[in-house]
Design an enzyme around this catalytic site. Structure first.
Site, PDB file in Angstrom:
ATOM      1  CE  LYS A  30      42.105  49.048  11.543  1.00 18.20           C
ATOM      2  NZ  LYS A  30      41.077  48.074  11.106  1.00 18.20           N
ATOM      3  CB  SER A  65      37.910  50.370  11.222  1.00 16.97           C
ATOM      4  OG  SER A  65      38.501  49.089  11.117  1.00 16.97           O
ATOM      5  CB  SER A  93      37.826  47.112   8.790  1.00 13.85           C
ATOM      6  OG  SER A  93      36.768  47.686   9.505  1.00 13.85           O
TER       7      SER A  93
HETATM    8  N1  GLN Z   1      32.221  48.405   9.905  1.00 13.37           N
HETATM    9  C1  GLN Z   1      32.167  47.206  10.651  1.00 13.37           C
HETATM   10  C2  GLN Z   1      32.039  47.544  12.112  1.00 13.37           C
HETATM   11  O1  GLN Z   1      31.870  48.649  12.421  1.00 13.37           O
HETATM   12  C3  GLN Z   1      33.383  46.354  10.378  1.00 13.37           C
HETATM   13  C4  GLN Z   1      34.566  46.819  11.127  1.00 13.37           C
HETATM   14  C5  GLN Z   1      35.790  45.972  10.911  1.00 13.37           C
HETATM   15  O2  GLN Z   1      35.844  45.154  10.007  1.00 13.37           O
HETATM   16  N2  GLN Z   1      36.778  46.170  11.773  1.00 13.37           N
HETATM   17  O3  GLN Z   1      32.095  46.697  12.931  1.00 13.37           O
END
Ligand code: GLN
Length: 489
Positions: free
Chosen positions: A79, A154, A178
């Site tokens: 990532k 994400s 994420s």
């Molecule tokens: N969807 C969550 C957010 O927008 C979690 C994101 C993540 O775990 N990086 O913060």
């Protein structure tokens, strides 16, 4: 497609050991696969074929010299919020466009030492803030199971790359879901380790008390192999624990006979899709069939996960993102006056969601509001953690859905931020409590004529990744949903 792209780490390792394939062949097959499908899947932000082939050649040399390691010559993806030597790092943001990190994350360094091959960097929501990769400053990745839908986020690019056989395995990060949510939406296995299990050094910071790096893989065994490789104490990250790292792969067998699982009622939220509910209840039946007992339980503080996360998380990110000043990293608007340059660099460099959260976080931390919001949120966070501790006095693990809804169609994510924030309600509390949890494929559901993957979430005690993996493994061996492959021919 070359069959080599279908392999898991443990299958490829056997072939490499027996000399039936080389790391160069394996890497070339993946680069070809990327050539063929990535124009449609759009998992990668950056691919470096020359660098990958050079690493593969080196891996073959090391093997010829007698070295033998599970990861030697294994092509993987990372990532693009985790730094890798020789590769740019954008975090999915314009503000880091052109940034070449002068250092490498501990997790990447560990994999490199073991001889892994880095294929490239995968797409993500900007600074990992999002659900779908639609917040990426560059483009939206697609779900290999339904190209008109998002892969989740994400870490959507990493999940899509693994699901589409464009990498054997990948690394993601999970701040509030994420790794687990995109795994759930792409029929892959995604693990969020306990907070402090894996080093955050060299991982571009979002919310430092929540961020964890986790493996996205095709099966549970690979997840165990990759977790072991990245886990453990790091003197460069004082939040990593000195706990010894077990050999997870050796602890997968043993089944769930006699184990006692809790099924939290609050995780079957009002807006849960009936297809998700059905898949999870079937998964529960399967666990019972395998000899476990499952009992309904309550986690009353679940509903506070969302507000607490969006106070603690935004407070931390507003501080972490203060460093993007147009002077030290990446993009600079180049205005002559210093204040004007800050304003323009940050105004143009950050996307809408990131700016919204910086403002929320700065507000929550501001004088007069600190006690009312941030401090209060920290106290509720403690209550959430304590509630899990109490549950673990009774249960070996908790089982639950990962996401209440199936992957959105591209461009059709909810537009109301609060509604969007609610899609994370089932992954936020565990992140706040720092618990290890996994999403393991649990079947498919129908939505608007499309068949879409559903993941089962297994939540464990702090630092008990071994039990989480063992349960996931027993479930996977008994169901084998991984065999259902996306049709990308
Ligand atoms: N969807 C969550 C957010 O927008 C979690 C994101 C993540 O775990 N990086 O913060």
């Amino acid at each position: 497609m070359s069959d080599l792209c279908r392999l898991t780490i443990h299958e490829a390792r056997d072939l490499l050991r027996r000399g039936e394939i080389s790391a160069v062949e394996l890497t070339r097959a993946h680069l070809e696969r990327i050539e063929t499908v990535d124009a449609r899947v759009r998992a990668y932000l950056h691919v470096d074929a020359d660098l990958a082939l050079a690493q593969a050649e080196d891996a073959d040399r090391r093997r010829a010299a007698g070295e033998d390691d599970s990861l030697l010559g294994i092509p993987l993806a990372v990532k693009d919020i985790i730094t890798v030597q020789g590769m740019p790092a954008t975090a999915g943001s314009r503000i880091l466009e052109g940034f070449m990190p002068p250092y490498e994350a501990t997790v990447s360094r560990r994999l490199r030492k073991r001889g892994a091959v880095f294929l490239g960097k995968t797409n993500l929501d900007e600074f990992a803030m999002g659900w779908s990769t639609e917040n990426s400053a560059f483009f939206t990745s697609r779900n290999p199971y339904a190209l008109d839908r998002v892969p989740g986020g994400s870490s959507g690019g990493s999940a899509a790359a693994v699901a589409a056989d464009e990498a054997l395995v990948a690394l993601g990060t999970d701040t509030g879901g994420s790794v687990r949510q995109p795994a759930s939406w792409t029929n892959t296995v995604g693990l969020r380790p306990s907070y402090g299990r894996v080093s955050r050094w060299g991982v571009i910071a979002f919310a430092s008390s929540l961020d964890q790096v986790g493996p996205l893989t095709k099966d549970v065994r690979d997840n165990a192999i990759l977790l072991e490789a990245i886990a453990g104490h790091d003197p460069r990250d004082s939040t990593t624990m000195p706990e010894p790292v077990p050999r997870y792969e050796d602890l997968l067998e043993g089944g769930v006979q006699g184990m006692h699982f809790g099924l939290p009622r609050e995780y079957f939220v009002k807006n849960i899709h009936p297809g998700v509910r059905r898949a999870i209840l079937q998964a529960v039946d399967k666990l019972v069939e395998l000899g476990a007992t499952v009992e309904e339980t309550h986690l009353h503080y679940t509903k506070y996960g969302m507000p607490v996360y969006y106070l603690v998380g935004t407070a931390e990110l507003s501080a972490n993102l203060a460093r993007y000043d147009g002077v030290r990293y990446g993009f600079s608007a180049g205005a002559a006056n210093m204040w004007e340059n800050y304003r323009q660099t940050r105004g143009r460099g950050f996307g809408q969601e990131v700016k919204r959260r910086i403002i929320l976080g700065a507000y929550a931390l501001s004088a007069g509001y600190y006690d009312q919001y941030y401090l209060k949120a920290q106290k509720v966070r403690t209550l959430i953690r304590e509630e899990f501790e109490t549950a673990f006095e009774t249960f070996d693990a908790l089982v639950a859905p990962v996401a209440p809804v199936p992957p959105f169609k591209i461009g059709q994510s909810p537009t109301d931020p609060v509604e969007l924030y609610l899609t994370d309600v089932l992954t936020l509390p565990t992140a706040l409590a720092g618990l290890p949890c996994i999403s393991v494929p649990a079947g498919f559901m129908e939505d608007e004529g499309e068949s879409l993957p559903v993941g089962l979430q297994i939540i464990g005690k702090p630092f008990d990744e071994a039990t989480v993996l063992r349960i996931a493994y027993a479930f996977e061996q008994a169901t084998n949903w991984r065999q259902v492959r996306p049709q990308l021919a």
